[in-house]
Design a protein around this motif. Structure first.
Motif, PDB file in Angstrom:
ATOM      1  N   VAL A 162       0.849  -1.195   0.000  1.00 16.09           N
ATOM      2  CA  VAL A 162       0.000   0.000   0.000  1.00 16.09           C
ATOM      3  C   VAL A 162       0.882   1.242   0.000  1.00 16.09           C
ATOM      4  O   VAL A 162       1.800   1.361   0.801  1.00 16.09           O
ATOM      5  CB  VAL A 162      -0.922   0.022   1.251  1.00 16.09           C
ATOM      6  CG1 VAL A 162      -1.757   1.290   1.250  1.00 16.09           C
ATOM      7  CG2 VAL A 162      -1.799  -1.208   1.277  1.00 16.09           C
ATOM      8  N   GLN A 163       0.589   2.136  -0.890  1.00 15.37           N
ATOM      9  CA  GLN A 163       1.285   3.427  -0.894  1.00 15.37           C
ATOM     10  C   GLN A 163       0.384   4.464  -0.243  1.00 15.37           C
ATOM     11  O   GLN A 163      -0.802   4.539  -0.554  1.00 15.37           O
ATOM     12  CB  GLN A 163       1.635   3.837  -2.321  1.00 15.37           C
ATOM     13  CG  GLN A 163       2.685   2.944  -2.971  1.00 15.37           C
ATOM     14  CD  GLN A 163       3.099   3.438  -4.343  1.00 15.37           C
ATOM     15  OE1 GLN A 163       2.273   3.943  -5.097  1.00 15.37           O
ATOM     16  NE2 GLN A 163       4.373   3.324  -4.653  1.00 15.37           N
ATOM     17  N   LEU A 164       0.975   5.254   0.651  1.00 15.50           N
ATOM     18  CA  LEU A 164       0.202   6.213   1.423  1.00 15.50           C
ATOM     19  C   LEU A 164       0.750   7.612   1.210  1.00 15.50           C
ATOM     20  O   LEU A 164       1.965   7.813   1.191  1.00 15.50           O
ATOM     21  CB  LEU A 164       0.259   5.859   2.916  1.00 15.50           C
ATOM     22  CG  LEU A 164      -0.194   4.456   3.284  1.00 15.50           C
ATOM     23  CD1 LEU A 164       0.108   4.163   4.746  1.00 15.50           C
ATOM     24  CD2 LEU A 164      -1.681   4.280   3.005  1.00 15.50           C
ATOM     25  N   GLN A 165      -0.163   8.569   1.114  1.00 10.86           N
ATOM     26  CA  GLN A 165       0.248   9.959   0.948  1.00 10.86           C
ATOM     27  C   GLN A 165      -0.532  10.820   1.926  1.00 10.86           C
ATOM     28  O   GLN A 165      -1.755  10.953   1.808  1.00 10.86           O
ATOM     29  CB  GLN A 165      -0.002  10.422  -0.483  1.00 10.86           C
ATOM     30  CG  GLN A 165       0.456  11.840  -0.752  1.00 10.86           C
ATOM     31  CD  GLN A 165       0.305  12.240  -2.216  1.00 10.86           C
ATOM     32  OE1 GLN A 165      -0.041  11.421  -3.066  1.00 10.86           O
ATOM     33  NE2 GLN A 165       0.566  13.488  -2.514  1.00 10.86           N
ATOM     34  N   ALA A 166       0.191  11.387   2.883  1.00 13.57           N
ATOM     35  CA  ALA A 166      -0.420  12.230   3.897  1.00 13.57           C
ATOM     36  C   ALA A 166      -0.401  13.685   3.460  1.00 13.57           C
ATOM     37  O   ALA A 166       0.532  14.138   2.796  1.00 13.57           O
ATOM     38  CB  ALA A 166       0.314  12.068   5.222  1.00 13.57           C
ATOM     39  N   SER A 167      -1.416  14.418   3.877  1.00 13.52           N
ATOM     40  CA  SER A 167      -1.490  15.844   3.572  1.00 13.52           C
ATOM     41  C   SER A 167      -2.350  16.532   4.616  1.00 13.52           C
ATOM     42  O   SER A 167      -3.012  15.876   5.432  1.00 13.52           O
ATOM     43  CB  SER A 167      -2.076  16.060   2.173  1.00 13.52           C
ATOM     44  OG  SER A 167      -3.405  15.555   2.101  1.00 13.52           O
ATOM     45  N   GLY A 168      -2.344  17.867   4.584  1.00  8.65           N
ATOM     46  CA  GLY A 168      -3.215  18.636   5.454  1.00  8.65           C
ATOM     47  C   GLY A 168      -2.532  19.332   6.615  1.00  8.65           C
ATOM     48  O   GLY A 168      -3.178  20.070   7.360  1.00  8.65           O
ATOM     49  N   GLY A 169      -1.246  19.090   6.793  1.00  7.77           N
ATOM     50  CA  GLY A 169      -0.545  19.755   7.857  1.00  7.77           C
ATOM     51  C   GLY A 169      -0.366  21.237   7.591  1.00  7.77           C
ATOM     52  O   GLY A 169      -0.638  21.734   6.500  1.00  7.77           O
ATOM     53  N   GLY A 170       0.093  21.956   8.613  1.00  7.67           N
ATOM     54  CA  GLY A 170       0.314  23.378   8.452  1.00  7.67           C
ATOM     55  C   GLY A 170       0.553  24.052   9.783  1.00  7.67           C
ATOM     56  O   GLY A 170       0.715  23.392  10.817  1.00  7.67           O
ATOM     57  N   LEU A 171       0.558  25.365   9.755  1.00  5.09           N
ATOM     58  CA  LEU A 171       0.751  26.184  10.950  1.00  5.09           C
ATOM     59  C   LEU A 171      -0.619  26.624  11.460  1.00  5.09           C
ATOM     60  O   LEU A 171      -1.395  27.242  10.727  1.00  5.09           O
ATOM     61  CB  LEU A 171       1.616  27.394  10.623  1.00  5.09           C
ATOM     62  CG  LEU A 171       1.826  28.411  11.733  1.00  5.09           C
ATOM     63  CD1 LEU A 171       2.566  27.781  12.905  1.00  5.09           C
ATOM     64  CD2 LEU A 171       2.585  29.626  11.200  1.00  5.09           C
ATOM     65  N   VAL A 172      -0.899  26.315  12.713  1.00  9.59           N
ATOM     66  CA  VAL A 172      -2.202  26.616  13.298  1.00  9.59           C
ATOM     67  C   VAL A 172      -1.992  27.205  14.690  1.00  9.59           C
ATOM     68  O   VAL A 172      -1.053  26.814  15.398  1.00  9.59           O
ATOM     69  CB  VAL A 172      -3.069  25.344  13.412  1.00  9.59           C
ATOM     70  CG1 VAL A 172      -4.470  25.688  13.900  1.00  9.59           C
ATOM     71  CG2 VAL A 172      -3.144  24.635  12.069  1.00  9.59           C
ATOM     72  N   GLN A 173      -2.853  28.111  15.075  1.00  6.87           N
ATOM     73  CA  GLN A 173      -2.784  28.669  16.418  1.00  6.87           C
ATOM     74  C   GLN A 173      -3.354  27.672  17.430  1.00  6.87           C
ATOM     75  O   GLN A 173      -4.250  26.872  17.114  1.00  6.87           O
ATOM     76  CB  GLN A 173      -3.561  29.973  16.495  1.00  6.87           C
ATOM     77  CG  GLN A 173      -2.882  31.138  15.801  1.00  6.87           C
ATOM     78  CD  GLN A 173      -3.574  32.466  16.084  1.00  6.87           C
ATOM     79  OE1 GLN A 173      -4.766  32.499  16.358  1.00  6.87           O
ATOM     80  NE2 GLN A 173      -2.815  33.550  16.013  1.00  6.87           N
ATOM     81  N   ALA A 174      -2.863  27.749  18.626  1.00  6.48           N
ATOM     82  CA  ALA A 174      -3.386  26.903  19.694  1.00  6.48           C
ATOM     83  C   ALA A 174      -4.884  27.115  19.830  1.00  6.48           C
ATOM     84  O   ALA A 174      -5.371  28.240  19.749  1.00  6.48           O
ATOM     85  CB  ALA A 174      -2.678  27.220  21.004  1.00  6.48           C
ATOM     86  N   GLY A 175      -5.596  26.021  20.010  1.00  2.00           N
ATOM     87  CA  GLY A 175      -7.047  26.073  20.094  1.00  2.00           C
ATOM     88  C   GLY A 175      -7.746  25.848  18.767  1.00  2.00           C
ATOM     89  O   GLY A 175      -8.965  25.617  18.731  1.00  2.00           O
ATOM     90  N   GLY A 176      -6.991  25.886  17.694  1.00  2.00           N
ATOM     91  CA  GLY A 176      -7.561  25.699  16.368  1.00  2.00           C
ATOM     92  C   GLY A 176      -7.725  24.234  16.016  1.00  2.00           C
ATOM     93  O   GLY A 176      -7.501  23.341  16.853  1.00  2.00           O
ATOM     94  N   SER A 177      -8.110  24.003  14.762  1.00  2.58           N
ATOM     95  CA  SER A 177      -8.374  22.646  14.284  1.00  2.58           C
ATOM     96  C   SER A 177      -7.696  22.403  12.942  1.00  2.58           C
ATOM     97  O   SER A 177      -7.413  23.347  12.190  1.00  2.58           O
ATOM     98  CB  SER A 177      -9.878  22.411  14.128  1.00  2.58           C
ATOM     99  OG  SER A 177     -10.564  22.525  15.347  1.00  2.58           O
ATOM    100  N   LEU A 178      -7.445  21.146  12.667  1.00  8.37           N
ATOM    101  CA  LEU A 178      -6.908  20.722  11.380  1.00  8.37           C
ATOM    102  C   LEU A 178      -7.523  19.377  11.035  1.00  8.37           C
ATOM    103  O   LEU A 178      -7.876  18.604  11.928  1.00  8.37           O
ATOM    104  CB  LEU A 178      -5.383  20.547  11.441  1.00  8.37           C
ATOM    105  CG  LEU A 178      -4.451  21.702  11.144  1.00  8.37           C
ATOM    106  CD1 LEU A 178      -3.009  21.220  11.277  1.00  8.37           C
ATOM    107  CD2 LEU A 178      -4.692  22.272   9.760  1.00  8.37           C
TER     108      LEU A 178
END
Length: 121
Positions: free
Chosen positions: A1-17
């Motif tokens: 299985v090949q996996l590709q992760a995405s969606g990370g970034g810089l977020v302020q505390a209390g936020g969501s991703l």
């Protein structure tokens, strides 16, 4: 299985991703999917996992209540919803696949490349 992760970034505390993990595999393949993370200077740790059917999930005690894993088999994608982010959630998040949900923590057979989540306080 090949996996590709995405969606990370810089977020302020209390936020969501929401992180995504796209899997490329034979349509006949069945596998559990999960997430691990590795903070700077620390070992990689298990975060959450979900069975092939999506009916069962497991979460690390440290993230229970804030992290939620789900999947869409039609899209071959697993998701990690992260709410109420804390500075200590800063890490590279890796998605993984294993033959069974029960073997995810100890023996994933496939890894994605990781996506960086940085939480600013």
């Amino acid at each position: 299985v090949q996996l590709q992760a995405s969606g990370g970034g810089l977020v302020q505390a209390g936020g969501s991703l929401r992180l995504s993990c796209l899997a490329s595999a034979r349509t006949s393949s069945r596998y559990a999917m999960g997430w691990f993370r590795q903070a700077p200077g620390k070992e990689r740790e298990f975060v959450a996992a979900i069975s092939w059917s999506g009916s069962s999930t497991i979460n690390a005690d440290s993230v229970r209540g804030r992290f939620s894993i789900s999947k869409d088999n039609a899209k071959n994608t697993a998701y990690l919803q992260i709410d109420s982010l804390k500075a200590e959630d800063t890490a590279v998040y890796y998605c993984a696949a294993s033959s069974l949900l029960a073997t995810m923590k100890e023996a994933p057979h496939s890894w994605g490349q990781g996506t960086l989540v940085t939480v600013s306080s």
